[in-house]
Design a protein around this motif. Sequence first.
Motif, PDB file in Angstrom:
ATOM      1  N   ASN A  20       5.709   0.789   6.315  1.00  0.00           N
ATOM      2  CA  ASN A  20       6.517  -0.182   6.822  1.00  0.00           C
ATOM      3  C   ASN A  20       8.785  -0.342   7.100  1.00  0.00           C
ATOM      4  N   VAL A  52      15.304  -5.540  -6.237  1.00  0.00           N
ATOM      5  CA  VAL A  52      16.115  -4.790  -6.698  1.00  0.00           C
ATOM      6  C   VAL A  52      17.936  -5.083  -5.866  1.00  0.00           C
ATOM      7  N   HIS A  70      -8.697 -11.638   6.043  1.00  0.00           N
ATOM      8  CA  HIS A  70      -9.443 -10.566   6.765  1.00  0.00           C
ATOM      9  C   HIS A  70      -9.935  -9.795   6.622  1.00  0.00           C
ATOM     10  N   GLU A  92       8.493  -4.594  -8.165  1.00  0.00           N
ATOM     11  CA  GLU A  92       8.441  -5.576  -7.405  1.00  0.00           C
ATOM     12  C   GLU A  92       8.734  -6.963  -7.416  1.00  0.00           C
ATOM     13  N   ARG A  93       9.402  -7.827  -6.058  1.00  0.00           N
ATOM     14  CA  ARG A  93       9.438  -8.954  -6.252  1.00  0.00           C
ATOM     15  C   ARG A  93       8.631  -9.738  -6.572  1.00  0.00           C
ATOM     16  N   GLN A 117       0.854 -17.936   7.581  1.00  0.00           N
ATOM     17  CA  GLN A 117      -0.728 -17.218   7.243  1.00  0.00           C
ATOM     18  C   GLN A 117      -0.468 -17.105   5.546  1.00  0.00           C
ATOM     19  N   GLY A 143     -11.029  -5.217   8.613  1.00  0.00           N
ATOM     20  CA  GLY A 143     -10.132  -4.114   8.968  1.00  0.00           C
ATOM     21  C   GLY A 143      -8.885  -3.664   8.410  1.00  0.00           C
ATOM     22  N   PHE A 144      -9.218  -3.540   7.152  1.00  0.00           N
ATOM     23  CA  PHE A 144      -9.161  -2.359   5.743  1.00  0.00           C
ATOM     24  C   PHE A 144      -9.572  -1.941   5.931  1.00  0.00           C
ATOM     25  N   ILE A 158      -0.515 -10.220  13.420  1.00  0.00           N
ATOM     26  CA  ILE A 158      -0.272 -11.565  12.449  1.00  0.00           C
ATOM     27  C   ILE A 158      -0.035 -12.290  13.996  1.00  0.00           C
ATOM     28  N   PRO A 170       0.887  -1.701  -0.021  1.00  0.00           N
ATOM     29  CA  PRO A 170      -0.102   0.222   0.016  1.00  0.00           C
ATOM     30  C   PRO A 170       1.086   1.575   0.005  1.00  0.00           C
ATOM     31  N   GLY A 171       2.029   1.294   0.629  1.00  0.00           N
ATOM     32  CA  GLY A 171       2.846   2.461   0.671  1.00  0.00           C
ATOM     33  C   GLY A 171       3.325   2.600  -1.102  1.00  0.00           C
ATOM     34  N   GLY A 186       1.519  -6.483  -1.851  1.00  0.00           N
ATOM     35  CA  GLY A 186       2.874  -7.043  -0.899  1.00  0.00           C
ATOM     36  C   GLY A 186       1.534  -7.495   0.204  1.00  0.00           C
ATOM     37  N   ILE A 187       2.075  -7.142   1.263  1.00  0.00           N
ATOM     38  CA  ILE A 187       1.650  -8.099   1.884  1.00  0.00           C
ATOM     39  C   ILE A 187       0.272  -8.032   2.320  1.00  0.00           C
ATOM     40  N   VAL A 238      -3.314  -0.009   8.302  1.00  0.00           N
ATOM     41  CA  VAL A 238      -3.222   0.033   6.660  1.00  0.00           C
ATOM     42  C   VAL A 238      -2.889   2.233   5.927  1.00  0.00           C
TER      43      VAL A 238
HETATM   44  C1  LIG Z   1      -0.668 -10.272   8.681  1.00  0.00           C
HETATM   45  C2  LIG Z   1      -0.992  -8.646   9.042  1.00  0.00           C
HETATM   46  C3  LIG Z   1      -2.346  -8.491   9.076  1.00  0.00           C
HETATM   47  C4  LIG Z   1      -2.816  -6.822   8.875  1.00  0.00           C
HETATM   48  N1  LIG Z   1      -4.135  -6.401   9.263  1.00  0.00           N
HETATM   49  C5  LIG Z   1      -4.453  -6.211   9.592  1.00  0.00           C
HETATM   50  C6  LIG Z   1      -5.212  -4.920   9.369  1.00  0.00           C
HETATM   51  O1  LIG Z   1      -6.370  -5.703  10.168  1.00  0.00           O
HETATM   52  N2  LIG Z   1      -5.799  -4.057   8.973  1.00  0.00           N
HETATM   53  C7  LIG Z   1      -4.500  -2.329   9.106  1.00  0.00           C
HETATM   54  O2  LIG Z   1      -5.196  -1.642   8.597  1.00  0.00           O
HETATM   55  N3  LIG Z   1      -3.465  -3.160   8.966  1.00  0.00           N
HETATM   56  C8  LIG Z   1      -3.259  -4.348   9.289  1.00  0.00           C
HETATM   57  N4  LIG Z   1      -1.604  -4.979   8.921  1.00  0.00           N
HETATM   58  C9  LIG Z   1      -1.089  -3.820   8.154  1.00  0.00           C
HETATM   59  C10 LIG Z   1      -0.681  -3.054   6.983  1.00  0.00           C
HETATM   60  O3  LIG Z   1      -0.860  -4.684   5.897  1.00  0.00           O
HETATM   61  C11 LIG Z   1       0.643  -2.588   6.819  1.00  0.00           C
HETATM   62  O4  LIG Z   1       0.612  -1.673   7.783  1.00  0.00           O
HETATM   63  C12 LIG Z   1       0.812  -2.815   5.129  1.00  0.00           C
HETATM   64  O5  LIG Z   1       1.052  -3.521   4.087  1.00  0.00           O
HETATM   65  C13 LIG Z   1       2.735  -1.886   5.221  1.00  0.00           C
HETATM   66  O6  LIG Z   1       2.696  -2.039   4.083  1.00  0.00           O
HETATM   67  P1  LIG Z   1       4.163  -1.749   2.930  1.00  0.00           P
HETATM   68  O7  LIG Z   1       3.274  -0.758   1.848  1.00  0.00           O
HETATM   69  O8  LIG Z   1       5.134  -0.751   3.902  1.00  0.00           O
HETATM   70  O9  LIG Z   1       4.251  -3.161   2.833  1.00  0.00           O
HETATM   71  P2  LIG Z   1       4.277  -4.280   1.999  1.00  0.00           P
HETATM   72  O10 LIG Z   1       3.039  -4.710   2.045  1.00  0.00           O
HETATM   73  O11 LIG Z   1       5.000  -5.221   3.259  1.00  0.00           O
HETATM   74  O12 LIG Z   1       5.457  -4.285   0.369  1.00  0.00           O
HETATM   75  C14 LIG Z   1       6.236  -4.345   0.297  1.00  0.00           C
HETATM   76  C15 LIG Z   1       6.647  -4.588  -0.894  1.00  0.00           C
HETATM   77  O13 LIG Z   1       8.313  -4.284  -0.869  1.00  0.00           O
HETATM   78  C16 LIG Z   1       8.327  -5.416  -1.928  1.00  0.00           C
HETATM   79  N5  LIG Z   1       9.708  -5.549  -2.023  1.00  0.00           N
HETATM   80  C17 LIG Z   1      10.479  -5.702  -0.854  1.00  0.00           C
HETATM   81  N6  LIG Z   1      11.914  -5.644  -1.091  1.00  0.00           N
HETATM   82  C18 LIG Z   1      11.923  -5.190  -2.210  1.00  0.00           C
HETATM   83  C19 LIG Z   1      13.119  -5.458  -3.624  1.00  0.00           C
HETATM   84  N7  LIG Z   1      14.341  -5.423  -2.964  1.00  0.00           N
HETATM   85  N8  LIG Z   1      13.017  -5.375  -4.872  1.00  0.00           N
HETATM   86  C20 LIG Z   1      11.533  -4.675  -5.167  1.00  0.00           C
HETATM   87  N9  LIG Z   1      10.666  -5.263  -4.370  1.00  0.00           N
HETATM   88  C21 LIG Z   1      10.799  -5.516  -3.128  1.00  0.00           C
HETATM   89  C22 LIG Z   1       7.780  -6.878  -1.019  1.00  0.00           C
HETATM   90  O14 LIG Z   1       8.089  -8.019  -2.131  1.00  0.00           O
HETATM   91  C23 LIG Z   1       6.501  -6.213  -0.471  1.00  0.00           C
HETATM   92  O15 LIG Z   1       5.672  -6.383  -1.934  1.00  0.00           O
HETATM   93  C24 LIG Z   1      -1.417  -5.980   9.067  1.00  0.00           C
HETATM   94  C25 LIG Z   1       0.046  -6.590   8.421  1.00  0.00           C
HETATM   95  C26 LIG Z   1       0.146  -7.493   8.571  1.00  0.00           C
HETATM   96  C27 LIG Z   1       1.616  -8.435   8.233  1.00  0.00           C
END
Ligand SMILES: Cc1cc2nc3c(=O)[nH]c(=O)nc-3n(C[C@H](O)[C@H](O)[C@H](O)COP(=O)(O)OP(=O)(O)OC[C@H]3O[C@@H](n4cnc5c(N)ncnc54)[C@H](O)[C@@H]3O)c2cc1C
Length: 424
Positions: free
Chosen positions: A297, A88, A50, A36-37, A145, A52-53, A167, A15-16, A43-44, A305
Motif C-alpha cells: 500500500n 524508522v 473478518h 516494525e513500529r 476497527q 476475505g483474505f 474499511i 503482508p508486503g 501490519g493492518i 491482500v
Molecule cells: C480494514 C481493512 C480491511 C481489509 N479487508 C481486506 C479483505 O477482506 N481482503 C483483502 O484481500 N484485503 C483486505 N484489506 C487490504 C489489505 O489488508 C491491505 O492491502 C494490506 O494489508 C496492505 O499491506 P501492507 O504491507 O502494504 O501495509 P500494512 O499492513 O499497513 O503494514 C504496514 C506496516 O508498516 C509499519 N510502519 C509504517 N511506518 C513505519 C516506520 N516509520 N517504522 C516502522 N514501521 C512502520 C506499520 O506499523 C505497519 O505495520 C483490508 C484493509 C483494511 C485496512
Amino acid sequence: MKTNHFDIVVIGSGPGGLAAAITAKKNGARSVLIIERDVELGGILLQCIHNGFGVEIFKEDLPGPTYAQRFINQIGELGIETMLDTMVLNLTAERCLTLTSKTHGYRQISAKAVVLAMGCRERTRAQVRLPGTRPAGVYTAGTAQRWVNVEGYMPGKKIVILGSGDIGMIMARRLTFEGAKVERVLEIMPYLSGLTRNYVQCLQDFDIPLKLQHTVKRIFGNDRIEAVETVAVDDTWQPIPGSEETIACDTLLLSVGLIPENELSLQAGVRLHPTTAGPVVDADFHTSVPGIFAAGNVVHVYDLVDWVTEAGYAAGKAAALYAADKLRPKEKMITTQPGENVRYIVPQHFDTSQLTSEKIPFQMRVSRPIEKPVWVEARIADERLTRRGLPYARPGEMITLDLKPEHFEKFNKNNSITIRIIER
Ligand SMILES: Cc1cc2nc3c(=O)[nH]c(=O)nc-3n(C[C@H](O)[C@H](O)[C@H](O)COP(=O)(O)OP(=O)(O)OC[C@H]3O[C@@H](n4cnc5c(N)ncnc54)[C@H](O)[C@@H]3O)c2cc1C
C-alpha cells in the motif's frame, strides 16, 4: 542484534514487508532485518478479523491474522531478524536508517538494499473539511476497527459512516454484530468506492442503507457528537438545497480514503507519483533511488491482500539480487501511459530485458465505472498488443493486465505503451 549493516532492511511488517523479507532471504540475502513500529508482526491484517483474505494465493477464505501468521511462521524458520516496537525516523538515499525504540534506543544502521513497506494511513476529518463543532465521537473507520477487534472498546451505539470505502463497510457489519445501530452509510460519489462484495456482504445482508451522492454538511454536539446534518450533492459535489436531513448519532466514522505513508521515501529523495501518492516504480518495484524498493500500500492502495503479497515477493527478490550485484542491467525503459478511462498504472515503467524471460503484471484503476462488458487493452502507437475482457470496470476494484515475453519484439521501435479501458 550484533551488526549495524544488513543485506536487506524491510521497513514495515504487513503482508508486503513479510513477503519481501521472505523472498529476499530465499533469493540469497544473508542478513535480512524487518523493522516494525508496532509490538507485533503483521501490519493492518492483525485488526482485520473478518474473512476475505487469501482467496487468490491460498484459494482459501481466511481471516486477516490467519493469513499473516502463515508468513510470520516463515520469518522465524528462515532466520530473518526483526526489531519490533521500533520506529524508522529517517532514511537517506545511501540507505542509512535512523531508528528509535525503548529496547534498542536511538540507533543508526545501513543496508545494501531497502524495501519500503510502510502501508498507508487513513484520511481524517481535517482532510475532508467537515464543518461544524469539534466534539468527541468522530473517528476514522480503521481506528474504530482497532478498538473493537484488538482493544475491546465500542466507539458508540448509534453510528453514521461517511464514505463507502472497504474499511467503513466492514465496520458497518462489525458494529452491527456488536449491537450498535448503523443508521446510514453516505458516499459523495455516484458509485461505491470499495469492493462490490463488501457492499453485498456488509451492507445489503444487514439492511444498512447506502446513500450515494450524499455527504455530511454539519456536525452537531459539544462534548460528544449528537447528530449530523446530511445533504444530497450534484455531479460537481455541490449541496442540493432542500435535501438536508438531520440524523441523531453518537459516532461518525470516516472511511474517506487512504494515503500511502511516504515520509521516509521523500527523505530519501524517492520520486512519488502525483496520482498514486506512492513511489514511481519499475516492474521490480525499484524506485527512482538505486537500491530502494517498495511494495504494498505504500506504492498504491490495493484492494486485495494477495496482490500486496505478490508485490512483496517481486520487490524482495529484486532487492536480494541488487544487494548481491546481480540485478539484470537495464536495456530499454518503456513508459506505461494511462489511456482512456484509466486513472493510473503501476508499474509506471519497465525494462524490456525483464519481458524477455517473464510476464509483467500491470495494475490499474478505472477513472469511472463502466457497468457493461469492457476490454482492457494495451496498445503501442496504433497497434493493439493484447487485451482482456471483463464483465465491468469499477473504481473500487483493481484491474490487472499481463504483458508476456511474446510481446517483447514489439518494443524495438517504441518507448511507451498505453492501456485503455473501453466498452466492448
Ligand atoms: C480494514 C481493512 C480491511 C481489509 N479487508 C481486506 C479483505 O477482506 N481482503 C483483502 O484481500 N484485503 C483486505 N484489506 C487490504 C489489505 O489488508 C491491505 O492491502 C494490506 O494489508 C496492505 O499491506 P501492507 O504491507 O502494504 O501495509 P500494512 O499492513 O499497513 O503494514 C504496514 C506496516 O508498516 C509499519 N510502519 C509504517 N511506518 C513505519 C516506520 N516509520 N517504522 C516502522 N514501521 C512502520 C506499520 O506499523 C505497519 O505495520 C483490508 C484493509 C483494511 C485496512
